[in-house]
Design a protein around this motif. Structure first.
Motif, PDB file in Angstrom:
ATOM      1  N   UNK A   1      39.133 -11.732   9.713  1.00  0.00           N
ATOM      2  CA  UNK A   1      38.409 -10.995  10.739  1.00  0.00           C
ATOM      3  C   UNK A   1      37.436 -11.934  11.446  1.00  0.00           C
ATOM      4  N   UNK A   2      37.462 -11.962  12.749  1.00  0.00           N
ATOM      5  CA  UNK A   2      36.504 -12.732  13.528  1.00  0.00           C
ATOM      6  C   UNK A   2      36.102 -11.911  14.728  1.00  0.00           C
ATOM      7  N   UNK A   3      34.938 -12.093  15.344  1.00  0.00           N
ATOM      8  CA  UNK A   3      33.907 -13.036  14.922  1.00  0.00           C
ATOM      9  C   UNK A   3      33.125 -12.510  13.727  1.00  0.00           C
ATOM     10  N   UNK A   4      32.554 -13.442  12.945  1.00  0.00           N
ATOM     11  CA  UNK A   4      31.669 -13.060  11.847  1.00  0.00           C
ATOM     12  C   UNK A   4      30.427 -12.373  12.419  1.00  0.00           C
ATOM     13  N   UNK A   5      29.875 -11.431  11.647  1.00  0.00           N
ATOM     14  CA  UNK A   5      28.715 -10.662  12.112  1.00  0.00           C
ATOM     15  C   UNK A   5      27.589 -11.587  12.577  1.00  0.00           C
ATOM     16  N   UNK A   6      27.252 -12.590  11.760  1.00  0.00           N
ATOM     17  CA  UNK A   6      26.101 -13.444  12.069  1.00  0.00           C
ATOM     18  C   UNK A   6      26.422 -14.464  13.152  1.00  0.00           C
ATOM     19  N   UNK A   7      27.714 -14.701  13.415  1.00  0.00           N
ATOM     20  CA  UNK A   7      28.065 -15.585  14.521  1.00  0.00           C
ATOM     21  C   UNK A   7      27.940 -14.820  15.837  1.00  0.00           C
ATOM     22  N   UNK A   8      28.312 -13.535  15.792  1.00  0.00           N
ATOM     23  CA  UNK A   8      28.222 -12.726  16.998  1.00  0.00           C
ATOM     24  C   UNK A   8      26.769 -12.340  17.319  1.00  0.00           C
ATOM     25  N   UNK A   9      25.999 -12.011  16.283  1.00  0.00           N
ATOM     26  CA  UNK A   9      24.613 -11.582  16.489  1.00  0.00           C
ATOM     27  C   UNK A   9      23.662 -12.610  15.907  1.00  0.00           C
ATOM     28  N   UNK A  10      23.214 -13.564  16.732  1.00  0.00           N
ATOM     29  CA  UNK A  10      22.338 -14.603  16.184  1.00  0.00           C
ATOM     30  C   UNK A  10      20.977 -14.043  15.789  1.00  0.00           C
ATOM     31  N   UNK A  11      20.709 -12.763  16.141  1.00  0.00           N
ATOM     32  CA  UNK A  11      19.446 -12.166  15.715  1.00  0.00           C
ATOM     33  C   UNK A  11      19.330 -12.193  14.192  1.00  0.00           C
ATOM     34  N   UNK A  12      20.452 -12.037  13.480  1.00  0.00           N
ATOM     35  CA  UNK A  12      20.391 -12.043  12.012  1.00  0.00           C
ATOM     36  C   UNK A  12      19.956 -13.381  11.442  1.00  0.00           C
ATOM     37  N   UNK A  13      20.661 -14.488  11.773  1.00  0.00           N
ATOM     38  CA  UNK A  13      20.142 -15.752  11.240  1.00  0.00           C
ATOM     39  C   UNK A  13      18.708 -16.047  11.697  1.00  0.00           C
ATOM     40  N   UNK A  14      18.369 -15.678  12.932  1.00  0.00           N
ATOM     41  CA  UNK A  14      16.998 -15.927  13.397  1.00  0.00           C
ATOM     42  C   UNK A  14      15.997 -15.121  12.566  1.00  0.00           C
ATOM     43  N   UNK A  15      16.366 -13.884  12.215  1.00  0.00           N
ATOM     44  CA  UNK A  15      15.492 -13.040  11.402  1.00  0.00           C
ATOM     45  C   UNK A  15      15.243 -13.687  10.040  1.00  0.00           C
ATOM     46  N   UNK A  16      16.316 -14.203   9.441  1.00  0.00           N
ATOM     47  CA  UNK A  16      16.168 -14.824   8.120  1.00  0.00           C
ATOM     48  C   UNK A  16      15.395 -16.135   8.226  1.00  0.00           C
ATOM     49  N   UNK A  17      15.615 -16.853   9.344  1.00  0.00           N
ATOM     50  CA  UNK A  17      14.858 -18.078   9.592  1.00  0.00           C
ATOM     51  C   UNK A  17      13.358 -17.759   9.655  1.00  0.00           C
ATOM     52  N   UNK A  18      13.011 -16.711  10.415  1.00  0.00           N
ATOM     53  CA  UNK A  18      11.605 -16.305  10.524  1.00  0.00           C
ATOM     54  C   UNK A  18      11.062 -15.892   9.161  1.00  0.00           C
ATOM     55  N   UNK A  19      11.872 -15.117   8.416  1.00  0.00           N
ATOM     56  CA  UNK A  19      11.449 -14.691   7.066  1.00  0.00           C
ATOM     57  C   UNK A  19      11.099 -15.902   6.204  1.00  0.00           C
ATOM     58  N   UNK A  20      11.980 -16.923   6.217  1.00  0.00           N
ATOM     59  CA  UNK A  20      11.753 -18.083   5.355  1.00  0.00           C
ATOM     60  C   UNK A  20      10.506 -18.852   5.782  1.00  0.00           C
ATOM     61  N   UNK A  21      10.346 -19.039   7.098  1.00  0.00           N
ATOM     62  CA  UNK A  21       9.174 -19.794   7.591  1.00  0.00           C
ATOM     63  C   UNK A  21       7.884 -19.066   7.246  1.00  0.00           C
ATOM     64  N   UNK A  22       7.841 -17.762   7.568  1.00  0.00           N
ATOM     65  CA  UNK A  22       6.619 -16.990   7.333  1.00  0.00           C
ATOM     66  C   UNK A  22       6.294 -16.943   5.842  1.00  0.00           C
ATOM     67  N   UNK A  23       7.316 -16.653   5.018  1.00  0.00           N
ATOM     68  CA  UNK A  23       7.068 -16.557   3.575  1.00  0.00           C
ATOM     69  C   UNK A  23       6.588 -17.888   3.024  1.00  0.00           C
ATOM     70  N   UNK A  24       7.182 -18.984   3.535  1.00  0.00           N
ATOM     71  CA  UNK A  24       6.780 -20.300   3.044  1.00  0.00           C
ATOM     72  C   UNK A  24       5.329 -20.596   3.418  1.00  0.00           C
TER      73      UNK A  24
END
Lengths: 207, 207, 207
Positions: C55-78
């Motif tokens: 199945x393509x596209x992958x959810x996180x490839x189609x919606x970059x909001x998800x990786x960006x959300x996790x990126x923000x989570x990691x930065x803020x938590x750190x």
């Protein structure tokens, strides 16, 4: 002939699954873990090959009898283990020697299947040989990675991947010599399996 | 120009493969394991990227010269090691410093290739940057996972993935500014490689 | 209704990512490692499912909001962690109990999504159930493999994969009974999540 191939495939899948089950139980995994590791050991190599070569459907997706068979194996073995933990038969089946022959047959079949598929898809010979090796060893490699061990096949003394490599080489050479595909396939299997069994018997290892 | 790219690619593949070979031998793997780990280190990242983006054929499937090159590397290195284990040259090549420069060049090329491919396929910018990073670091990540270690790139002080990330950012910004694709590609490579080399030289690390 | 699903999805992704972040930090990884492990924990299971089912596209490839959300989570938590390492709130969020509910909801949604997708693509029932389980547990499995641990879900007492398995079974049975697909989906989610929460509350585990 077809029935013999199917029989060898079932035997090989069961031998691979059983080696996964044993390893998972050695790590004290619960039945879910034991089933998953058994399944990955049996179908991990073929799945990686099919992903790399973009072949679908996967064997176990098309034939749910395979995952169901491994599921039954894990449930039954777990039940037996709880009630007859010390039975000599289970002890014996846990030893590595018990699965050497079905494992060698299964490995030879997986190897031949991998190299033949890659060859028929028009891949270069060295890549075809690699696909056979991947099919036959990566189930065990994933088993060990998921069980947090360095893969046995990269450490073990007695030859394993090398047998698959040689068998694949025979296939490629025979196809170059324009031998019939079924003969090359059979030769690949026979060479791989007998070389593996001889390696176990005489303790052959790489320098 | 094309020849230079090819030269950098070969250098990078060899540097990655060599770091895999060293790690495998540190774990006392046999030649089969050493070749497999070397191969995975060199092509693991690109293969994961191509699987995620459904790009085929894989580079190493199309060009068997690459796996053959790594096979030769593993055989020759293993032979040398057995006969001149204590030679100063081998000692030196085993140290990490020996491959810093080709590794940085290769990493920069892999990063630029990954981000450019993902961008051209129409992926969102952050995803394109991630694909570059995946291409450049996941070979090493898989190497460490198969060698039963926590991935070095997630632990190591000196910046690595961050350099790829910045280089990818440069590419995306330049493409937004409608700069020529080849210029953006080159800028990405230069930024990634020089940032990596500076990080090694001055010991830059994340807080 | 659609908004509720989206909310549960975001909550589930955040819960999975957070469990990855915590594990990575326990292993003293730097922010790059923490982000990568958080991302793999959240999207690893779905990505493996999509690769297996092509199945393509992958959810996180189609919606970059998800990786960006996790990126923000990691930065803020750190950042928070460096400045308020001993704050009681962070201590509390690091405990496993803090994410039990969002994790159960996310797991139930991923499970239902996986089994429904596989079913609609015409896969056999047992394979469809397996795809749901893979979607819900393999993020955590990969997290543990990359952190050099035996996967928790294969060891832990309280039922986890088994809940997904049962939920998937309900979906398949209801679809066989020709119940509306949305009802079967909802039933699968409710059964999975409540069974998981009850298992945590009463400490249910496999024999």
């Amino acid at each position: 002939m077809k029935e013999i191939f199917l029989l060898v495939e079932v035997l090989g899948v069961l031998a691979f699954a059983w080696s996964g089950y044993i390893e998972a139980r050695r790590k004290e995994m619960d039945p879910v873990g034991a089933f998953t590791i058994a399944f990955i050991t049996a179908f991990g190599g073929g799945t990686i090959r099919d992903v790399l070569l973009e072949q679908r459907p996967l064997v176990w997706v098309q034939h749910q009898a395979y995952p169901l068979m491994i599921f039954a194996l894990a449930i039954v073995a777990y039940g037996l283990e709880r009630h007859w933990r010390d039975s000599p038969m289970l002890q014996k089946m846990r030893s590595e020697r018990a699965i050497v022959v079905p494992d060698a047959l299964g490995m030879a079949l997986f190897n031949a299947g991998g190299v033949a598929l890659a060859w028929q898809l028009g891949n270069p010979p060295f890549v075809a040989i690699m696909m056979g090796v991947i099919t036959s060893i990566f189930g065990g490699v994933l088993r060990d990675v998921f069980c947090n061990e360095i893969p046995l096949v990269f450490r073990r003394g007695t030859l394993y991947a090398t047998c698959a490599f040689l068998g694949g080489g025979i296939y490629v050479v025979l196809m170059w010599c324009a031998v019939a595909a079924s003969t090359a396939l059979l030769a690949c299997m026979v060479v791989t399996a007998s070389f593996r069994l001889l390696a176990v018997k005489y303790g052959w290892r790489l320098p």
